[in-house]
Design an enzyme around this catalytic site. Structure first.
Site, PDB file in Angstrom:
ATOM      1  N   SER A  84     -28.051 -20.132 -39.083  1.00 33.42           N
ATOM      2  CA  SER A  84     -26.956 -19.595 -38.272  1.00 33.42           C
ATOM      3  C   SER A  84     -25.666 -20.354 -38.490  1.00 33.42           C
ATOM      4  O   SER A  84     -24.595 -19.877 -38.090  1.00 33.42           O
ATOM      5  CB  SER A  84     -27.332 -19.666 -36.790  1.00 33.42           C
ATOM      6  OG  SER A  84     -28.449 -18.866 -36.529  1.00 33.42           O
ATOM      7  N   HIS A  93     -26.490 -15.064 -44.339  1.00 32.48           N
ATOM      8  CA  HIS A  93     -26.665 -15.014 -42.888  1.00 32.48           C
ATOM      9  C   HIS A  93     -26.774 -13.570 -42.425  1.00 32.48           C
ATOM     10  O   HIS A  93     -25.847 -12.787 -42.626  1.00 32.48           O
ATOM     11  CB  HIS A  93     -25.468 -15.725 -42.222  1.00 32.48           C
ATOM     12  CG  HIS A  93     -25.498 -15.715 -40.733  1.00 32.48           C
ATOM     13  ND1 HIS A  93     -24.360 -15.614 -39.964  1.00 32.48           N
ATOM     14  CD2 HIS A  93     -26.531 -15.784 -39.856  1.00 32.48           C
ATOM     15  CE1 HIS A  93     -24.693 -15.626 -38.688  1.00 32.48           C
ATOM     16  NE2 HIS A  93     -25.997 -15.730 -38.601  1.00 32.48           N
ATOM     17  N   GLU A 122     -23.252 -12.268 -44.176  1.00 29.30           N
ATOM     18  CA  GLU A 122     -22.257 -13.334 -44.330  1.00 29.30           C
ATOM     19  C   GLU A 122     -22.792 -14.256 -45.433  1.00 29.30           C
ATOM     20  O   GLU A 122     -23.763 -14.985 -45.239  1.00 29.30           O
ATOM     21  CB  GLU A 122     -22.102 -14.096 -43.000  1.00 29.30           C
ATOM     22  CG  GLU A 122     -20.927 -15.039 -42.958  1.00 29.30           C
ATOM     23  CD  GLU A 122     -20.753 -15.672 -41.568  1.00 29.30           C
ATOM     24  OE1 GLU A 122     -21.743 -15.825 -40.820  1.00 29.30           O
ATOM     25  OE2 GLU A 122     -19.607 -16.016 -41.229  1.00 29.30           O
ATOM     26  N   ASN A 161     -20.494 -17.018 -36.267  1.00 32.10           N
ATOM     27  CA  ASN A 161     -20.970 -17.789 -35.111  1.00 32.10           C
ATOM     28  C   ASN A 161     -19.938 -18.758 -34.557  1.00 32.10           C
ATOM     29  O   ASN A 161     -19.983 -19.096 -33.372  1.00 32.10           O
ATOM     30  CB  ASN A 161     -22.270 -18.521 -35.469  1.00 32.10           C
ATOM     31  CG  ASN A 161     -23.471 -17.613 -35.270  1.00 32.10           C
ATOM     32  OD1 ASN A 161     -23.470 -16.743 -34.403  1.00 32.10           O
ATOM     33  ND2 ASN A 161     -24.492 -17.799 -36.085  1.00 32.10           N
TER      34      ASN A 161
HETATM   35  N1  LIG Z   1     -32.484 -14.917 -33.812  1.00 35.37           N
HETATM   36  C1  LIG Z   1     -31.279 -14.596 -34.282  1.00 35.37           C
HETATM   37  O1  LIG Z   1     -30.552 -13.764 -33.705  1.00 35.37           O
HETATM   38  C2  LIG Z   1     -30.770 -15.182 -35.561  1.00 35.37           C
HETATM   39  C3  LIG Z   1     -29.717 -14.558 -36.214  1.00 35.37           C
HETATM   40  C4  LIG Z   1     -29.277 -15.072 -37.433  1.00 35.37           C
HETATM   41  C5  LIG Z   1     -29.854 -16.207 -37.953  1.00 35.37           C
HETATM   42  N2  LIG Z   1     -30.887 -16.816 -37.289  1.00 35.37           N
HETATM   43  C6  LIG Z   1     -31.486 -17.989 -37.914  1.00 35.37           C
HETATM   44  O2  LIG Z   1     -32.703 -17.596 -38.550  1.00 35.37           O
HETATM   45  C7  LIG Z   1     -33.616 -18.697 -38.556  1.00 35.37           C
HETATM   46  C8  LIG Z   1     -34.907 -18.262 -37.912  1.00 35.37           C
HETATM   47  O3  LIG Z   1     -34.623 -17.828 -36.597  1.00 35.37           O
HETATM   48  P1  LIG Z   1     -35.628 -16.884 -35.794  1.00 35.37           P
HETATM   49  O4  LIG Z   1     -34.875 -16.396 -34.612  1.00 35.37           O
HETATM   50  O5  LIG Z   1     -36.277 -15.927 -36.718  1.00 35.37           O
HETATM   51  O6  LIG Z   1     -36.710 -17.966 -35.311  1.00 35.37           O
HETATM   52  P2  LIG Z   1     -38.229 -17.723 -34.910  1.00 35.37           P
HETATM   53  O7  LIG Z   1     -38.622 -18.907 -34.107  1.00 35.37           O
HETATM   54  O8  LIG Z   1     -38.423 -16.352 -34.360  1.00 35.37           O
HETATM   55  O9  LIG Z   1     -38.982 -17.765 -36.331  1.00 35.37           O
HETATM   56  C9  LIG Z   1     -39.144 -18.926 -37.078  1.00 35.37           C
HETATM   57  C10 LIG Z   1     -40.473 -18.820 -37.802  1.00 35.37           C
HETATM   58  O10 LIG Z   1     -40.584 -19.906 -38.698  1.00 35.37           O
HETATM   59  C11 LIG Z   1     -41.919 -20.351 -38.689  1.00 35.37           C
HETATM   60  N3  LIG Z   1     -41.974 -21.701 -39.215  1.00 35.37           N
HETATM   61  C12 LIG Z   1     -41.901 -22.893 -38.576  1.00 35.37           C
HETATM   62  N4  LIG Z   1     -41.978 -23.903 -39.468  1.00 35.37           N
HETATM   63  C13 LIG Z   1     -42.102 -23.319 -40.694  1.00 35.37           C
HETATM   64  C14 LIG Z   1     -42.228 -23.822 -42.003  1.00 35.37           C
HETATM   65  N5  LIG Z   1     -42.233 -25.131 -42.247  1.00 35.37           N
HETATM   66  N6  LIG Z   1     -42.331 -22.938 -43.011  1.00 35.37           N
HETATM   67  C15 LIG Z   1     -42.325 -21.611 -42.782  1.00 35.37           C
HETATM   68  N7  LIG Z   1     -42.211 -21.077 -41.544  1.00 35.37           N
HETATM   69  C16 LIG Z   1     -42.095 -21.927 -40.525  1.00 35.37           C
HETATM   70  C17 LIG Z   1     -42.365 -20.205 -37.237  1.00 35.37           C
HETATM   71  O11 LIG Z   1     -43.796 -20.131 -37.159  1.00 35.37           O
HETATM   72  C18 LIG Z   1     -41.689 -18.893 -36.856  1.00 35.37           C
HETATM   73  O12 LIG Z   1     -42.532 -17.777 -37.092  1.00 35.37           O
HETATM   74  C19 LIG Z   1     -32.917 -19.840 -37.842  1.00 35.37           C
HETATM   75  O13 LIG Z   1     -32.270 -20.652 -38.782  1.00 35.37           O
HETATM   76  C20 LIG Z   1     -31.888 -19.119 -36.976  1.00 35.37           C
HETATM   77  O14 LIG Z   1     -30.791 -19.926 -36.642  1.00 35.37           O
HETATM   78  C21 LIG Z   1     -31.375 -16.326 -36.119  1.00 35.37           C
END
Ligand SMILES: NC(=O)c1ccc[n+]([C@@H]2O[C@H](COP(=O)([O-])OP(=O)(O)OC[C@H]3O[C@@H](n4cnc5c(N)ncnc54)[C@H](O)[C@@H]3O)[C@@H](O)[C@H]2O)c1
Length: 239
Positions: free
Chosen positions: A115, A136, A148, A189
């Protein structure tokens, strides 16, 4: 695809629909079961897309056939473009990029869906900084147009072109911006959280409730959700 949570499962779904073979990796089988459910019967999953007439049953089935869910890091790394979507922790992502650099083929591009963490930090963890880039996405990934694309001074033109092309094929609108390691959040963001901070200040000053702030912003700017609603939706995946 590394990380099959809210974002990773949606990104994997979009890429598979765009025609790519996708190996979606997570650390536990339970996370992969959840991801498969998101992709199939989830609110923004393929079954719903068929029901809403966005894709045909055949397109959805073909996409599913291109998707594998795996606990093998090696399998997920064995591709020409890896997208990382593990939790937003710098040390974890740096470790993942280090492991990716060791295991992925030399030409493979390593993209992060962070993010706002510095892409330069991930590039520095590898011996291929020219092939490290930010891509992103916004939640829900199957719906939102955001792409992005975040580049460092070392990201090569061919890497940028390859990822811009991939995002376009996914139906997104890629916009290339510069990495700034001194500031979290790139563009989307940084601007968004400036607004969220001000919304929280208004609530702390007891000028209005969270619900009222949300409603005012929706009424004033035709936003689909207010600032607090957006924070909640991003965490839950808008389910
Ligand atoms: N949720 C949003 O709206 C959003 C939007 C844009 C970007 N992001 C970014 O995307 C990324 C993921 O966010 P999310 O909301 O999907 O989180 P999430 O917690 O839903 O998913 C993360 C996943 O990663 C897995 N994980 C943990 N350690 C791991 C590893 N070592 N190797 C592989 N998988 C692993 C977890 O089991 C989980 O399933 C973050 O960097 C977040 O900032 C999130």
């Amino acid at each position: 695809m590394l990380g099959a949570g809210v974002m990773g499962s949606g990104i994997a779904q979009v890429c598979a629909l765009a025609g790519d073979e996708v190996a979606c990796y997570d650390v536990t089988p339970a996370a992969l079961d959840d991801a498969r459910a998101h992709v199939t019967t989830g609110r923004f999953g393929l079954d719903g897309a068929v029901a809403r007439g966005k894709v045909t049953r055949k397109q959805a089935d073909d996409a599913l056939a291109r998707l594998t869910f795996t606990t093998s890091f090696e399998e997920a790394a064995a591709t020409d473009l890896v997208i990382e979507a593990v939790p937003e922790r710098l040390e974890l992502k740096v470790r993942v990029f280090r492991d990716l650099d060791r295991l992925a083929p030399p030409q493979t591009i390593l993209a992060s869906n962070t993010s706002g963490l510095p892409i330069a930090a991930f590039a520095a963890a590898t011996d291929r900084p020219d092939r490290v880039i930010g891509w992103h996405w916004a939640s829900p990934a199957p719906v939102m147009k955001l792409a992005e694309i975040v580049v460092t001074s070392e990201t090569s033109d061919s890497t940028i072109a390859r990822v811009v092309d991939a995002a376009t094929r996914c139906g997104k609108r890629p916009i290339v911006v510069k990495d700034n390691p001194m500031q979290w959040g790139f563009v989307a963001n940084r601007v968004y959280f400036a607004m969220v901070r001000e919304a929280q200040r208004v609530v702390d000053e007891e000028i209005a409730t969270r619900a009222d702030v949300d409603q005012l912003m929706m009424d004033c700017f035709r936003w689909p959700s207010g600032p607090f609603g957006m924070v909640a939706g991003a965490g839950s995946g808008w389910t």
